[in-house]
Design a protein around this motif. Structure first.
Motif, short mmCIF file in Angstrom:
data_model
loop_
_atom_site.label_atom_id
_atom_site.label_comp_id
_atom_site.label_asym_id
_atom_site.label_seq_id
_atom_site.Cartn_x
_atom_site.Cartn_y
_atom_site.Cartn_z
N GLY A 193 106.66 20.66 -17.38
CA GLY A 193 105.35 20.60 -16.74
C GLY A 193 104.99 19.17 -16.40
N GLY A 194 104.14 18.99 -15.44
CA GLY A 194 103.60 17.67 -15.13
C GLY A 194 104.57 16.71 -14.48
N VAL A 195 105.58 17.21 -13.80
CA VAL A 195 106.55 16.32 -13.15
C VAL A 195 106.27 16.14 -11.66
CG1 VAL A 195 108.37 16.83 -14.83
CG2 VAL A 195 108.24 18.16 -12.71
N GLY A 196 105.32 16.92 -11.14
CA GLY A 196 104.97 16.77 -9.73
C GLY A 196 105.41 17.93 -8.84
N THR A 245 109.61 11.10 -8.86
CA THR A 245 108.14 11.09 -8.73
C THR A 245 107.50 10.17 -9.75
OG1 THR A 245 107.83 12.93 -10.28
CG2 THR A 245 108.15 13.50 -7.97
N MET A 246 106.25 9.83 -9.50
CA MET A 246 105.43 9.03 -10.41
C MET A 246 106.12 7.74 -10.80
SD MET A 246 103.56 11.91 -12.68
CE MET A 246 103.86 13.59 -12.16
N PHE A 247 106.73 7.14 -9.82
CA PHE A 247 107.42 5.87 -10.05
C PHE A 247 106.38 4.76 -10.23
CE2 PHE A 247 109.49 1.96 -8.78
CZ PHE A 247 110.73 2.06 -9.37
N PRO A 270 105.52 7.08 -5.50
CA PRO A 270 104.93 6.19 -6.51
C PRO A 270 103.83 6.88 -7.30
CG PRO A 270 103.97 5.73 -4.36
CD PRO A 270 105.02 6.81 -4.14
N ARG A 271 103.60 6.40 -8.50
CA ARG A 271 102.41 6.84 -9.23
C ARG A 271 101.20 6.26 -8.50
NH1 ARG A 271 101.19 9.01 -13.96
NH2 ARG A 271 103.27 8.97 -14.84
N ASN A 272 100.26 7.10 -8.15
CA ASN A 272 99.15 6.67 -7.31
C ASN A 272 97.93 7.53 -7.66
OD1 ASN A 272 98.71 6.71 -3.63
ND2 ASN A 272 97.50 5.79 -5.24
N ALA A 307 93.00 13.94 -5.56
CA ALA A 307 92.85 14.85 -4.41
C ALA A 307 92.60 16.32 -4.80
CB ALA A 307 94.07 14.72 -3.49
N PRO A 308 93.38 16.88 -5.79
CA PRO A 308 93.22 18.32 -6.06
C PRO A 308 91.81 18.73 -6.45
CG PRO A 308 95.18 17.46 -7.15
CD PRO A 308 94.44 16.28 -6.61
N SER A 309 91.07 17.85 -7.13
CA SER A 309 89.72 18.22 -7.56
C SER A 309 88.78 18.34 -6.35
CB SER A 309 89.18 17.23 -8.58
OG SER A 309 89.04 15.97 -7.97
P1 ADP Z 1 103.72 20.17 -12.17
O1 ADP Z 1 103.35 21.10 -11.06
O2 ADP Z 1 105.17 19.84 -12.21
O3 ADP Z 1 103.20 20.63 -13.50
P2 ADP Z 1 101.75 18.41 -11.00
O4 ADP Z 1 102.13 18.27 -9.57
O5 ADP Z 1 100.63 19.37 -11.29
O6 ADP Z 1 103.00 18.76 -11.88
O7 ADP Z 1 101.39 16.96 -11.54
C1 ADP Z 1 100.94 16.77 -12.87
C2 ADP Z 1 99.74 15.83 -12.86
O8 ADP Z 1 100.12 14.55 -12.40
C3 ADP Z 1 98.62 16.29 -11.96
O9 ADP Z 1 97.40 15.95 -12.53
C4 ADP Z 1 98.84 15.50 -10.68
O10 ADP Z 1 97.66 15.28 -9.97
C5 ADP Z 1 99.41 14.20 -11.21
N1 ADP Z 1 100.36 13.58 -10.28
C6 ADP Z 1 101.39 14.17 -9.64
N2 ADP Z 1 102.06 13.29 -8.87
C7 ADP Z 1 101.43 12.11 -9.03
C8 ADP Z 1 101.63 10.78 -8.52
N3 ADP Z 1 102.63 10.51 -7.68
N4 ADP Z 1 100.77 9.81 -8.91
C9 ADP Z 1 99.75 10.08 -9.76
N5 ADP Z 1 99.51 11.27 -10.28
C10 ADP Z 1 100.33 12.28 -9.93
#
Ligand code: ADP
Ligand code: MG
Length: 270
Positions: free
Chosen positions: A21-24, A195-197, A225-227, A233-235
């Motif tokens: 989870g949380g990998v993007g 992701t999230m570099f 990049p981590r940004n 955005a999702p909120s």
């Molecule tokens: P997954 O679907 O693999 O569980 P998400 O796409 O929901 O992962 O991302 C996990 C969290 O990290 C979310 O809160 C998302 O907004 C945040 N996130 C994802 N990509 C980035 C990024 N490049 N920079 C900063 N935050 C990110």
């Protein structure tokens, strides 16, 4: 011959998978989907995670999720009935709700349990003239993820630039191999997205180098990049690309879409 020309081309189906989870995954589904739609490649996202983050992130209120990916998997509704437009032209979604957690148990005894999504997509044909279908998976290697892998032409794997990234990856690659060995022999790995570099963190560089050393050109050149704008955005119920087109994260997803289209063309030409 003429009939062939009239037939709509089948969309390319990509599963976005990683059991962590949380990998993007969801972020990639939303923003890659938006970027593809923006360059004239109509895209459908299938939300196959009971958490429904892709649906929420695209601003689909729960009350509007009347027909969902759950109904599609259970054979209660055709896919066409589940497809909703989003605010982004050319981008549509099959939403999900928490109902989807039940699908797992309900499908256990069914002989065709792993083929439900593939069948639904085959029946769907190509209404809406889609170029791409992106399937957003839950963080597990469950029946849901297997359904997605069986329905897909290729897998796209987001990998967070952190210490244990490669460890989780080997399990995922094994699962992809298993699916290729039986349920879906044509499944390819389209690519791995870093992701999230975080460029202030040396570990990020090291992980990126490690992953490239192991997986070579399967890894996309484009790094996400981590940004913070991406996580905000999702909120707002918006893709980052709409929330802040100029931010580095959005720009990276636009670049990634270009690289992916290039890669798809060379696969098709091969
Ligand atoms: P997954 O679907 O693999 O569980 P998400 O796409 O929901 O992962 O991302 C996990 C969290 O990290 C979310 O809160 C998302 O907004 C945040 N996130 C994802 N990509 C980035 C990024 N490049 N920079 C900063 N935050 C990110
Ligand atoms: Mg997710």
């Amino acid at each position: 011959m003429q009939q062939r020309v009239a037939e709509a081309k089948r969309p390319r189906v990509l599963v976005i998978a990683n059991q962590k989870g949380g990998v993007g995954k969801t972020t990639t589904a939303i923003n890659l989907g938006t970027a593809l739609a923006a360059v004239g490649q109509p895209t459908l996202i299938i939300d196959l995670d009971p958490q429904g983050n892709a649906s929420t992130g695209l601003g689909i209120p729960r009350a509007e999720r009347k027909v969902t990916s759950y109904d599609v998997l259970m054979g209660a509704a055709p896919m066409a009935d589940a497809v909703l437009p989003t605010r982004i032209p050319g981008l549509s979604i099959v939403p999900s709700t928490v109902d989807l957690t039940g699908a797992e148990l309900e499908l256990v005894g069914e002989k065709d349990r792993n083929f439900r999504l593939r069948e639904a997509l085959a029946t769907f044909g190509n209404e809406g003239n889609l170029a791409y279908v992106l399937i957003d998976c839950p963080p597990s290697l469950s029946i849901l993820t297997i359904n997605a892998m069986v329905a897909a032409d290729a897998a796209v794997v987001p990998l967070q630039c952190e210490f244990f990234a490669l460890e989780g990856l080997s399990q995922l690659l094994k699962t992809l191999d298993l699916v290729r060995g039986g349920l879906n022999p044509k499944l390819e790995i389209q690519g791995i997205i870093l992701t999230m570099f975080d460029r202030r963190n040396n570990l990020s560089d090291q992980v990126a180098a490690d992953v490239r050393a192991h997986l070579g050109d399967k890894v996309y050149q484009t790094i996400i990049p981590r940004n913070v704008r991406i996580s905000e955005a999702p909120s707002h119920g918006l893709p980052a690309l709409v929330y802040d087109l100029r931010c580095p994260g959005s720009q990276a997803y636009i670049k990634l879409a270009g690289e992916m289209i290039q890669r798809e063309r060379s696969i098709m030409a091969a």
